[in-house]
Each structure stands twice: as structure tokens, then as C-alpha cells.
Write a protein that holds these residues in place. Structure first.
Motif, PDB file in Angstrom:
ATOM      1  N   UNK A 105      -9.225 -13.404  -0.952  1.00 33.67           N
ATOM      2  CA  UNK A 105      -9.335 -14.707  -1.737  1.00 33.67           C
ATOM      3  C   UNK A 105      -9.933 -14.755  -2.827  1.00 33.67           C
ATOM      4  N   UNK A 106     -11.333 -13.828  -2.829  1.00 33.96           N
ATOM      5  CA  UNK A 106     -12.092 -13.690  -4.194  1.00 33.96           C
ATOM      6  C   UNK A 106     -11.185 -13.177  -5.181  1.00 33.96           C
ATOM      7  N   UNK A 107     -10.830 -11.914  -4.585  1.00 29.97           N
ATOM      8  CA  UNK A 107      -9.849 -11.480  -5.971  1.00 29.97           C
ATOM      9  C   UNK A 107      -8.858 -12.173  -6.580  1.00 29.97           C
ATOM     10  N   UNK A 108      -8.187 -13.144  -5.736  1.00 31.74           N
ATOM     11  CA  UNK A 108      -7.000 -13.761  -6.188  1.00 31.74           C
ATOM     12  C   UNK A 108      -7.674 -14.920  -7.261  1.00 31.74           C
ATOM     13  N   UNK A 109      -8.704 -15.522  -6.716  1.00 31.90           N
ATOM     14  CA  UNK A 109      -9.286 -16.469  -7.440  1.00 31.90           C
ATOM     15  C   UNK A 109     -10.002 -16.102  -8.864  1.00 31.90           C
ATOM     16  N   UNK A 110     -10.353 -14.908  -9.015  1.00 31.67           N
ATOM     17  CA  UNK A 110     -10.816 -14.377 -10.081  1.00 31.67           C
ATOM     18  C   UNK A 110      -9.819 -13.939 -10.966  1.00 31.67           C
ATOM     19  N   UNK A 111      -8.598 -13.700 -10.465  1.00 39.86           N
ATOM     20  CA  UNK A 111      -7.354 -13.265 -11.344  1.00 39.86           C
ATOM     21  C   UNK A 111      -7.468 -12.128 -11.707  1.00 39.86           C
ATOM     22  N   UNK A 112      -8.653 -11.472 -12.301  1.00 40.23           N
ATOM     23  CA  UNK A 112      -8.889 -10.050 -12.927  1.00 40.23           C
ATOM     24  C   UNK A 112      -8.720  -8.898 -11.956  1.00 40.23           C
ATOM     25  N   UNK A 113      -9.179  -8.952 -10.624  1.00 40.97           N
ATOM     26  CA  UNK A 113      -9.256  -8.324  -9.914  1.00 40.97           C
ATOM     27  C   UNK A 113      -8.346  -8.042  -8.732  1.00 40.97           C
ATOM     28  N   UNK A 114      -7.193  -9.178  -8.953  1.00 40.62           N
ATOM     29  CA  UNK A 114      -6.328  -9.037  -7.996  1.00 40.62           C
ATOM     30  C   UNK A 114      -5.230  -7.898  -7.831  1.00 40.62           C
ATOM     31  N   UNK A 115      -5.031  -7.059  -8.765  1.00 37.88           N
ATOM     32  CA  UNK A 115      -4.191  -6.005  -8.745  1.00 37.88           C
ATOM     33  C   UNK A 115      -4.897  -4.972  -7.953  1.00 37.88           C
ATOM     34  N   UNK A 116      -6.048  -4.460  -8.095  1.00 39.70           N
ATOM     35  CA  UNK A 116      -6.740  -3.702  -7.350  1.00 39.70           C
ATOM     36  C   UNK A 116      -6.938  -4.093  -5.906  1.00 39.70           C
ATOM     37  N   UNK A 117      -7.466  -5.331  -5.807  1.00 40.92           N
ATOM     38  CA  UNK A 117      -7.552  -5.572  -4.140  1.00 40.92           C
ATOM     39  C   UNK A 117      -6.360  -5.811  -3.672  1.00 40.92           C
ATOM     40  N   UNK A 118      -5.236  -6.018  -4.037  1.00 41.90           N
ATOM     41  CA  UNK A 118      -3.952  -6.052  -3.367  1.00 41.90           C
ATOM     42  C   UNK A 118      -3.491  -4.798  -3.066  1.00 41.90           C
ATOM     43  N   UNK A 119      -3.380  -3.842  -4.053  1.00 46.57           N
ATOM     44  CA  UNK A 119      -2.988  -2.514  -3.595  1.00 46.57           C
ATOM     45  C   UNK A 119      -3.887  -1.729  -2.768  1.00 46.57           C
ATOM     46  N   UNK A 120      -5.293  -2.198  -2.786  1.00 50.80           N
ATOM     47  CA  UNK A 120      -6.581  -1.646  -1.853  1.00 50.80           C
ATOM     48  C   UNK A 120      -6.226  -1.988  -0.350  1.00 50.80           C
ATOM     49  N   UNK A 121      -5.610  -3.351  -0.218  1.00 56.03           N
ATOM     50  CA  UNK A 121      -5.332  -3.826   1.100  1.00 56.03           C
ATOM     51  C   UNK A 121      -4.198  -3.017   1.646  1.00 56.03           C
ATOM     52  N   UNK A 122      -3.438  -2.807   0.966  1.00 54.97           N
ATOM     53  CA  UNK A 122      -2.296  -1.948   1.490  1.00 54.97           C
ATOM     54  C   UNK A 122      -2.567  -0.669   1.651  1.00 54.97           C
ATOM     55  N   UNK A 123      -3.645   0.066   0.724  1.00 50.39           N
ATOM     56  CA  UNK A 123      -4.010   1.475   1.136  1.00 50.39           C
ATOM     57  C   UNK A 123      -5.124   1.431   2.406  1.00 50.39           C
ATOM     58  N   UNK A 124      -5.656   0.351   2.652  1.00 52.88           N
ATOM     59  CA  UNK A 124      -6.707   0.161   3.776  1.00 52.88           C
ATOM     60  C   UNK A 124      -5.824  -0.202   5.067  1.00 52.88           C
TER      61      UNK A 124
END
Length: 192
Positions: A105-124
Motif C-alpha cells: 500500500x505504501x509503495x503504491x501510494x508513493x508511486x515511485x517505489x511501486x515497481x520495486x515493491x511489486x516485483x519484490x512481493x513476487x520474489x518473496x
């Protein structure tokens, strides 16, 4: 990259048929332009909202899939080169197990960190259903915000596009990280 004039022409000509796939690729700026077209009564806001929310979720799910498949397809040597040692992967997985929803949620709302957090969620290996729920909860207000922004200030879409990309996104990320650091250090001090 599609020019903004072309984007407006495509959306006003083909409507929702082109809105959803473009929103998967271009995201927020397409939503802003769609909001502008809704203010001109070319598109209906009630039809735009589900299209852009679904497109946002599809795009984010693709990034999740990239993170999940890319990690499994990498050899241990490449993982080490990318800094994904077993120890880091352990902490990444533990972090997403404990606070995955908050991170997304924090990554999506900041918009800039979305790509990293979304791929990290898959990797995790974050459970996909949990990922979808968190993503949907963040996508709805984010999409509504950009739609209202476009509806009210859509004629300035070029300026908004520049604001959403490049330096402004990095400044937002830096401010978010700074705020996170201050809150983290404050909590840590209070715990002691």
C-alpha cells in the motif's frame, strides 16, 4: 512511449476498448487523461473507474509474476550478483510475511517505489490472494485520485505527466523514505 496528443485522440476515438490496455501500460497518466475526457463528456466516469482499477491490478500482477518467475529462474550465482543472497531473501520473505500489505500500500501510494515493491512481493513469494487484496485496496483510491485530478485539471495533463515521472517521482520517493526513517528511528527510540 505514446505522445500525449495521440493518447487523447485514441481514447476519444476508441473509448474503453483502448483505455484498459493503455492503462495497464501507462497507468496514472492515462487515468488523468480519461478524467479530462470525462470532464468533456467524451467518456463516462462510471465506466472509467472499473477499467482503470482492473488495468492497474493486471499490470501489478504482471510485475508480481515477473518477480516470482525471475527469482526461480535465476541461478544461485546470478542471485548473488544481484545481491539476493539467501540471507537477504530470507529477510525479504519475512518482511512480506509480516508487513506485506503495508509495504504494498505504501509503495503504491508513493508511486515511485511501486515497481520495486511489486516485483519484490513476487520474489518473496507473498501469497497471491493477499497480494490481490492489498493491491485492490490501494488501487481504488489511487485510481480515483488520478481520475478526479484529470477531471478537475485535465487540460494540464502535460505538466502532470512530467510531475509523475522523472525528478518529481524521485523527490516523492526520497520524502517517503525520509519520513519512514524518522518514524522508524522514533519507534526504535521509544522501544528502548
Amino acid at each position: 512511449m505514446i505522445e500525449h496528443g495521440e493518447l487523447i485522440s485514441m481514447l476519444s476515438s476508441y473509448g474503453l476498448w483502448v483505455l484498459t490496455p493503455l492503462a495497464v501500460i501507462e497507468g496514472p497518466i492515462v487515468t488523468v487523461i480519461a478524467g479530462y475526457l470525462a470532464s468533456l463528456s467524451i467518456l463516462s466516469p462510471w465506466q472509467i473507474v472499473p477499467c482503470v482499477v482492473i488495468a492497474d491490478i493486471v499490470g501489478d500482477s504482471l510485475l508480481y509474476l515477473v518477480g516470482r518467475l525471475a527469482l526461480g529462474g535465476l541461478s544461485p550465482a546470478w542471485r548473488d550478483r544481484l545481491g539476493l543472497s539467501r540471507r537477504r531473501l530470507f529477510y525479504l520473505m519475512r518482511g512480506f510475511r509480516r508487513k506485506g500489505t503495508r509495504i504494498l500500500v505504501a509503495a503504491k501510494l508513493t508511486h515511485a517505489a511501486g515497481f520495486a515493491a511489486l516485483t519484490a512481493a513476487g520474489a518473496a513469494r507473498m501469497p497471491f490472494v493477499e497480494f490481490l487484496v492489498a493491491n485492490t485496496l490501494a488501487s481504488i483510491p489511487k485510481s480515483l485520485f488520478f481520475l478526479v485530478l484529470g477531471y478537475l485539471f485535465g487540460s494540464a495533463y502535460g505538466t502532470i505527466a512530467k510531475w509523475l515521472s522523472g525528478e518529481a517521482a524521485l523527490v516523492l520517493l526520497a520524502l517517503g523514505l525520509g519520513l519512514f526513517t524518522v518514524v522508524y528511528l522514533q519507534r526504535r527510540r521509544v522501544r528502548r
